[in-house]
Each structure stands twice: as structure tokens, then as C-alpha cells.
Write an enzyme that holds these catalytic residues in place. Structure first.
Site, mmCIF file in Angstrom:
data_model
loop_
_atom_site.group_PDB
_atom_site.id
_atom_site.type_symbol
_atom_site.label_atom_id
_atom_site.label_comp_id
_atom_site.label_asym_id
_atom_site.label_seq_id
_atom_site.Cartn_x
_atom_site.Cartn_y
_atom_site.Cartn_z
ATOM 1 C CE LYS A 175 31.638 38.269 35.308
ATOM 2 N NZ LYS A 175 32.663 37.599 36.817
ATOM 3 C CB THR A 207 41.845 42.039 35.634
ATOM 4 O OG1 THR A 207 43.089 41.758 34.374
ATOM 5 C CG2 THR A 207 42.468 43.606 35.832
ATOM 6 N N GLY A 209 41.113 37.908 39.390
ATOM 7 C CA GLY A 209 39.960 37.892 40.884
ATOM 8 C C GLY A 209 39.094 38.716 40.198
ATOM 9 C CB THR A 210 37.493 40.608 38.254
ATOM 10 O OG1 THR A 210 37.844 40.216 37.105
ATOM 11 C CG2 THR A 210 39.330 42.253 38.000
ATOM 12 N N GLY A 211 36.274 38.796 39.018
ATOM 13 C CA GLY A 211 34.674 37.868 39.060
ATOM 14 C C GLY A 211 34.983 37.692 40.194
ATOM 15 C CB CYS A 212 37.185 36.075 42.288
ATOM 16 S SG CYS A 212 37.408 34.371 42.112
#
Length: 262
Positions: A175, A207, A209-212
Site C-alpha cells: 500500500k 484514516t 483503521g484503513t489497513g484493517c
């Protein structure tokens, strides 16, 4: 098209990341979410204020009873904070779900800067978890730690992803959110080639929690039988809509709107 996803990750009391974001994301994709919680965090938009680990025997029991009864069509891992936790999770997955697609989000640092993975656990994560993964979803700082390459541009991203493949993982979604510029680029790299995803960068502090969210939405797609590229594309569209519709809660890095239509 339901699909069963077992999520193995930490809890975020603020509801923006971790197990809470995972459940919301899997549900939004129309799949079923089961969980095995690795740790509890006292967390809000300003950061992580405390962590209480779940004992490894109880963590293993959570995984075991879910897989033996409900089963899973995909598994997603998030916060695996120390060596015993990583070893426990990997042991259960090898024993009970060796052929189930695994989406591993190598969570290392929270949005506010708090470490969520002990420094001495990085080598264990690299050696034990990555070879089990169907795909890993690192951001740029996580990829740099895992492969030892400084990432400054898109060419470096590709070199890092290629090195990560050499560690035994079958695909890498690297990412590019930490890169600067008006365009955000993510690279999906596997032995069969590279798919480049591009979208305009959204100027926002919300932003958390975007990865989760991305990894769980991707896992839901795999659980539903989608091809990896299609599952990735759908997950990215969902995350973008969730960011654009973020409710603006909190004084720091606010949560997404996981109920947003995409």
C-alpha cells in the site's frame, strides 16, 4: 456468496480499527465474521493508551473451537503483538487450516505511533507467518522493516514486494499511502505479475483503521470465491468510500464509515 472469515486480531475500544473494523468490513461485504482476539487495547482517535494481552492457551482455544465447528473460507490476521502469540496462531493454522486462504496484515505501529508488535517479534513474523500467507498487506513502513529496503518511489515498492515474495508469501499488496503526492498507488505483486491500482489521494485526518478495513474486505472477497485481483479492487473501492464518508469523530485520526455504500 456469504463466505466465512475468521479474524485473528486485537480489539480497538474506539471502534475504528482492529476486530471492530474487521467485523464491520466483513459484514459490509456480505460475509460472516468470526473472531479470535489476541489482545485488548484501550484506544481512541488520539492513540493507544493501554494493552492487555490474551493468554496464548485461550487464544488457541478461540481459534480451535471456531474452526472445528463453524469453519472458515478465509482467515485474516492483524495485531499479533509478540513472539508467543505469533507462534500460537501459526501452530493452530498449520494444524487446522493449512489450505484456507490467509490474508496477513503485518500490523506493527498504530496510527498514533504506539508499537503494536514487539521489536523482537519481527523476525518471527517474517519466518513463521509470512510463508503461511496467501497475501500480505503491508504499508510502506511495514514493508521496509520486513524486507530491509528503503522505499522512496514506485520502483522501490516493486523491489520490496519482490523481496517479500522470496520469503515465501504468495502475493503482496503493498500500500502506497505513506508516499507523498496527489496520487495514491498500491501494487499487487505475485509470481504471475504485477497489478497497479491508482486513485486520487484524499486529504483527511480520518484514516484510522484503513489497513484493517482493507485486509478484512479483501479476506471477505477470497472467502466468497473471488479472484485475488477482483477482491482487491472491491476492497479498495470500499475503503475509499468509507474514508470519503468518515463521520469526523474524535480529536485525532478518526474512524471510517464502514456502512458507506461504494
Amino acid at each position: 456468496m456469504k463466505g466465512r472469515v475468521l479474524i485473528i486480531a486485537g480489539s480497538d475500544s474506539g471502534g475504528g480499527a482492529g476486530i471492530q473494523a474487521d467485523i464491520k468490513s466483513v459484514s459490509a461485504m456480505g460475509a460472516f465474521a468470526a473472531t479470535a482476539i489476541t489482545a485488548l487495547t484501550a484506544q481512541n482517535t488520539l492513540g493507544v493508551h493501554g494493552i492487555e494481552a490474551v493468554s496464548t492457551p485461550f487464544l488457541r482455544q478461540q481459534i480451535r473451537v471456531v474452526l472445528e465447528d463453524i469453519g472458515a473460507d478465509a482467515i485474516k490476521t492483524g495485531m499479533l503483538h509478540d513472539v508467543p502469540t505469533i507462534l500460537a496462531v501459526c501452530a493452530e493454522l498449520r494444524a487446522l487450516a493449512p489450505s484456507v486462504p490467509l490474508v496477513a496484515d503485518p500490523v506493527m505501529v498504530a496510527k498514533g505511533g504506539h508499537r503494536l508488535l514487539a521489536e523482537d517479534a519481527v523476525a518471527t513474523l517474517r519466518a513463521e507467518l509470512l510463508p503461511l500467507a496467501s497475501i500480505i498487506t503491508p504499508n510502506i513502513p511495514e514493508a521496509e522493516v520486513l524486507c530491509g529496503i528503503t522505499i522512496r518511489d514506485e520502483a522501490d515498492m516493486h523491489a520490496a514486494a519482490t523481496k517479500l515474495l522470496s520469503l515465501g508469501v504468495r502475493a503482496v499488496l503493498l500500500k502506497g499511502g505513506h508516499m507523498e503526492g496527489p496520487v495514491l498507488v498500491d501494487l499487487l505483486v505475485s509470481a504471475t505479475g504485477t497489478t497497479r491500482f491508482e486513485s486520487p489521494r484524499i486529504a483527511t485526518r480520518h484514516t484510522h483503521g484503513t489497513g484493517c478495513t482493507l485486509a478484512s474486505a479483501l479476506a471477505a472477497g477470497l472467502a466468497q470465491g473471488m479472484a485475488l485481483e477482483d477482491a482487491t479492487s472491491r476492497a479498495r473501492s470500499y475503503v475509499r468510500a468509507a474514508i470519503l464518508n468518515a463521520p469526523g469523530y474524535g480529536q485525532g485520526h478518526g474512524p471510517l464509515d464502514h456502512s458507506a455504500r461504494w
